[in-house]
Design a protein around this motif. Structure first.
Motif, PDB file in Angstrom:
ATOM      1  N   PRO A   1       0.792  -1.231   0.000  1.00 40.78           N
ATOM      2  CA  PRO A   1       0.000   0.000   0.000  1.00 40.78           C
ATOM      3  C   PRO A   1       0.824   1.281   0.000  1.00 40.78           C
ATOM      4  O   PRO A   1       0.263   2.362  -0.065  1.00 40.78           O
ATOM      5  CB  PRO A   1      -0.806  -0.120   1.293  1.00 40.78           C
ATOM      6  CG  PRO A   1       0.088  -0.897   2.198  1.00 40.78           C
ATOM      7  CD  PRO A   1       0.782  -1.887   1.313  1.00 40.78           C
ATOM      8  N   SER A   2       2.159   1.159   0.074  1.00 42.13           N
ATOM      9  CA  SER A   2       3.014   2.340   0.049  1.00 42.13           C
ATOM     10  C   SER A   2       4.423   1.912  -0.328  1.00 42.13           C
ATOM     11  O   SER A   2       4.825   0.771  -0.113  1.00 42.13           O
ATOM     12  CB  SER A   2       3.029   3.023   1.424  1.00 42.13           C
ATOM     13  OG  SER A   2       3.966   4.086   1.447  1.00 42.13           O
ATOM     14  N   SER A   3       5.180   2.851  -0.876  1.00 45.27           N
ATOM     15  CA  SER A   3       6.586   2.597  -1.185  1.00 45.27           C
ATOM     16  C   SER A   3       7.485   3.101  -0.058  1.00 45.27           C
ATOM     17  O   SER A   3       8.708   2.961  -0.130  1.00 45.27           O
ATOM     18  CB  SER A   3       6.972   3.291  -2.499  1.00 45.27           C
ATOM     19  OG  SER A   3       6.761   4.690  -2.399  1.00 45.27           O
ATOM     20  N   ASP A   4       6.886   3.695   0.967  1.00 49.23           N
ATOM     21  CA  ASP A   4       7.613   4.231   2.112  1.00 49.23           C
ATOM     22  C   ASP A   4       7.807   3.117   3.149  1.00 49.23           C
ATOM     23  O   ASP A   4       6.849   2.639   3.751  1.00 49.23           O
ATOM     24  CB  ASP A   4       6.816   5.387   2.729  1.00 49.23           C
ATOM     25  CG  ASP A   4       7.550   6.045   3.895  1.00 49.23           C
ATOM     26  OD1 ASP A   4       8.567   5.488   4.347  1.00 49.23           O
ATOM     27  OD2 ASP A   4       7.092   7.112   4.339  1.00 49.23           O
ATOM     28  N   ILE A   5       9.056   2.727   3.353  1.00 48.79           N
ATOM     29  CA  ILE A   5       9.306   1.598   4.258  1.00 48.79           C
ATOM     30  C   ILE A   5       8.913   1.922   5.692  1.00 48.79           C
ATOM     31  O   ILE A   5       8.495   1.035   6.444  1.00 48.79           O
ATOM     32  CB  ILE A   5      10.788   1.167   4.181  1.00 48.79           C
ATOM     33  CG1 ILE A   5      10.964  -0.174   4.895  1.00 48.79           C
ATOM     34  CG2 ILE A   5      11.723   2.227   4.733  1.00 48.79           C
ATOM     35  CD1 ILE A   5      12.275  -0.845   4.631  1.00 48.79           C
ATOM     36  N   SER A   6       9.008   3.179   6.099  1.00 49.53           N
ATOM     37  CA  SER A   6       8.594   3.563   7.461  1.00 49.53           C
ATOM     38  C   SER A   6       7.099   3.384   7.647  1.00 49.53           C
ATOM     39  O   SER A   6       6.635   2.938   8.701  1.00 49.53           O
ATOM     40  CB  SER A   6       8.992   5.015   7.743  1.00 49.53           C
ATOM     41  OG  SER A   6      10.391   5.169   7.699  1.00 49.53           O
ATOM     42  N   PHE A   7       6.345   3.727   6.611  1.00 44.15           N
ATOM     43  CA  PHE A   7       4.884   3.554   6.652  1.00 44.15           C
ATOM     44  C   PHE A   7       4.528   2.078   6.772  1.00 44.15           C
ATOM     45  O   PHE A   7       3.673   1.690   7.571  1.00 44.15           O
ATOM     46  CB  PHE A   7       4.267   4.146   5.383  1.00 44.15           C
ATOM     47  CG  PHE A   7       2.784   3.952   5.263  1.00 44.15           C
ATOM     48  CD1 PHE A   7       1.893   4.857   5.823  1.00 44.15           C
ATOM     49  CD2 PHE A   7       2.268   2.845   4.590  1.00 44.15           C
ATOM     50  CE1 PHE A   7       0.519   4.674   5.714  1.00 44.15           C
ATOM     51  CE2 PHE A   7       0.893   2.652   4.477  1.00 44.15           C
ATOM     52  CZ  PHE A   7       0.022   3.568   5.041  1.00 44.15           C
TER      53      PHE A   7
ATOM     54  N   PHE B   1      16.665  -1.825  11.773  1.00 41.37           N
ATOM     55  CA  PHE B   1      16.440  -2.150  10.355  1.00 41.37           C
ATOM     56  C   PHE B   1      15.723  -1.007   9.643  1.00 41.37           C
ATOM     57  O   PHE B   1      16.159  -0.546   8.585  1.00 41.37           O
ATOM     58  CB  PHE B   1      15.630  -3.448  10.274  1.00 41.37           C
ATOM     59  CG  PHE B   1      14.926  -3.672   8.968  1.00 41.37           C
ATOM     60  CD1 PHE B   1      15.622  -3.724   7.766  1.00 41.37           C
ATOM     61  CD2 PHE B   1      13.535  -3.846   8.932  1.00 41.37           C
ATOM     62  CE1 PHE B   1      14.965  -3.921   6.557  1.00 41.37           C
ATOM     63  CE2 PHE B   1      12.881  -4.051   7.733  1.00 41.37           C
ATOM     64  CZ  PHE B   1      13.595  -4.087   6.547  1.00 41.37           C
ATOM     65  N   VAL B   2      14.634  -0.540  10.224  1.00 44.04           N
ATOM     66  CA  VAL B   2      13.831   0.524   9.605  1.00 44.04           C
ATOM     67  C   VAL B   2      14.628   1.824   9.496  1.00 44.04           C
ATOM     68  O   VAL B   2      14.565   2.523   8.479  1.00 44.04           O
ATOM     69  CB  VAL B   2      12.532   0.755  10.410  1.00 44.04           C
ATOM     70  CG1 VAL B   2      11.735   1.909   9.807  1.00 44.04           C
ATOM     71  CG2 VAL B   2      11.687  -0.520  10.433  1.00 44.04           C
ATOM     72  N   ASP B   3      15.407   2.128  10.533  1.00 41.74           N
ATOM     73  CA  ASP B   3      16.166   3.385  10.556  1.00 41.74           C
ATOM     74  C   ASP B   3      17.386   3.358   9.630  1.00 41.74           C
ATOM     75  O   ASP B   3      17.775   4.390   9.071  1.00 41.74           O
ATOM     76  CB  ASP B   3      16.630   3.702  11.979  1.00 41.74           C
ATOM     77  CG  ASP B   3      15.482   4.050  12.913  1.00 41.74           C
ATOM     78  OD1 ASP B   3      14.385   4.362  12.399  1.00 41.74           O
ATOM     79  OD2 ASP B   3      15.666   3.998  14.141  1.00 41.74           O
ATOM     80  N   GLU B   4      17.971   2.190   9.457  1.00 42.75           N
ATOM     81  CA  GLU B   4      19.268   2.107   8.787  1.00 42.75           C
ATOM     82  C   GLU B   4      19.221   1.642   7.338  1.00 42.75           C
ATOM     83  O   GLU B   4      20.171   1.881   6.585  1.00 42.75           O
ATOM     84  CB  GLU B   4      20.189   1.180   9.579  1.00 42.75           C
ATOM     85  CG  GLU B   4      20.503   1.679  10.977  1.00 42.75           C
ATOM     86  CD  GLU B   4      21.259   0.644  11.802  1.00 42.75           C
ATOM     87  OE1 GLU B   4      21.659  -0.396  11.224  1.00 42.75           O
ATOM     88  OE2 GLU B   4      21.438   0.867  13.011  1.00 42.75           O
ATOM     89  N   VAL B   5      18.145   0.959   6.933  1.00 38.79           N
ATOM     90  CA  VAL B   5      18.170   0.327   5.612  1.00 38.79           C
ATOM     91  C   VAL B   5      18.247   1.343   4.476  1.00 38.79           C
ATOM     92  O   VAL B   5      18.963   1.124   3.492  1.00 38.79           O
ATOM     93  CB  VAL B   5      16.951  -0.614   5.433  1.00 38.79           C
ATOM     94  CG1 VAL B   5      15.636   0.171   5.391  1.00 38.79           C
ATOM     95  CG2 VAL B   5      17.115  -1.463   4.178  1.00 38.79           C
ATOM     96  N   VAL B   6      17.538   2.473   4.583  1.00 41.39           N
ATOM     97  CA  VAL B   6      17.588   3.482   3.512  1.00 41.39           C
ATOM     98  C   VAL B   6      18.953   4.145   3.434  1.00 41.39           C
ATOM     99  O   VAL B   6      19.541   4.228   2.344  1.00 41.39           O
ATOM    100  CB  VAL B   6      16.465   4.526   3.681  1.00 41.39           C
ATOM    101  CG1 VAL B   6      16.628   5.642   2.656  1.00 41.39           C
ATOM    102  CG2 VAL B   6      15.097   3.864   3.517  1.00 41.39           C
ATOM    103  N   PRO B   7      19.518   4.638   4.560  1.00 37.98           N
ATOM    104  CA  PRO B   7      20.879   5.192   4.494  1.00 37.98           C
ATOM    105  C   PRO B   7      21.900   4.184   3.981  1.00 37.98           C
ATOM    106  O   PRO B   7      22.830   4.548   3.256  1.00 37.98           O
ATOM    107  CB  PRO B   7      21.173   5.586   5.947  1.00 37.98           C
ATOM    108  CG  PRO B   7      19.824   5.831   6.545  1.00 37.98           C
ATOM    109  CD  PRO B   7      18.932   4.822   5.904  1.00 37.98           C
TER     110      PRO B   7
END
Length: 264
Positions: free
Chosen positions: A164-170, A191-197
């Motif tokens: 339902p979203s491309s935003d991993i935090s969502f 995981f959520v905080d670090e995967v994008v960086p």
């Protein structure tokens, strides 16, 4: 009991069953109407002929079809797939307006295509954690699969997120996604905080490589200092090692035993 009474009794049973299961409200309504529709008839054959020449000839099938669509609609809503739910809702409305619409296919493929995007996101979310886990503990993916690049693998995973979203935090904030990842709450937050960086910058392994090189040098210095001792121990052990080739012969029967023959 007359045959017409048996027929009415059968439809009453079908009505009651549909009312009780909670998923067949349209069928329950149709059978309720059909019971009253049949009551004036003297015989089952008369009732059958009357039904055949009325809207009730196709209505039970249409009601069954719509109830199935309603179940799929509710399942899509419960799984937060509103666009998939809309496909089933539209099909129900089409049949309501024109009963022959139940013979028109194509909606299944539309629903499947929309649903597949959600399934792709679920699969990608799990794969992202898998890649993140190995990279975060400084394990190269090549150690397990023969290939792998931190940034490229994680970028591909993030790009696969769509519904339902491309935003991993969502996504990560939703309970159903949390349940997919077998780790502690702290590990999940990392995981959520670090995967994008990590996908943007990769992993700086220079310090880790220096540590490995230093440990290797220390170990190698110890080995070199004991070179002669290691060689002597090797000679002693080598003298005690023997090599044999054995031929294993299977038994002729199920209850027999294997035999072993030395061939070299």
């Amino acid at each position: 009991m007359k045959d017409i009474e048996k027929s009415i009794k059968l439809y009453e049973m079908m009505r009651d069953r549909c009312e009780k299961n909670g998923f067949s409200k349209r069928q329950a309504q149709v059978y309720r109407e059909m019971v009253e529709f049949m009551r004036p008839c003297e015989t089952a054959q008369e009732a059958a002929d009357k039904i055949k020449n009325s809207k009730y000839y196709l209505l039970p099938t249409a009601a069954l079809f719509q109830d199935r669509m309603e179940a799929n609609l509710k399942a899509a809503e419960e799984n937060e797939m509103p666009d998939v739910a809309d496909v089933y809702r539209q099909k129900i409305d089409e049949i309501e307006k024109d009963i022959n619409a139940m013979y028109v296919t194509g909606y299944e493929r539309t629903a499947f295509n929309k649903k597949s995007l959600y399934l792709e996101t679920i699969e990608a979310f799990c794969a992202l954690y898998f890649d993140y886990f190995y990279y975060s503990v400084k394990q190269r993916k090549a150690d397990f699969f023969g290939s792998g690049d931190t940034k490229e693998d994680l970028k591909k995973g993030l790009n696969r997120l769509s519904k339902p979203s491309s935003d991993i935090s969502f996504l990560a904030a939703k309970e159903k996604f949390r349940k997919l990842i077998p780790c502690t709450d702290k590990g999940y937050k990392n995981f959520v905080d670090e995967v994008v960086p990590m996908a943007e910058k990769g992993i700086d392994e220079s310090e880790e490589n220096k540590k490995v090189e230093n440990e290797f040098k220390k170990a190698w210095d110890i080995i070199k200092a004991k070179k002669e001792e290691i060689i002597e121990i090797g000679k002693i052990n080598l003298a005690t090692i023997k090599y044999k080739e054995i031929l294993v012969i299977s038994p002729e029967s199920k209850t027999g035993k294997y035999t072993f023959e030395e061939v070299m």
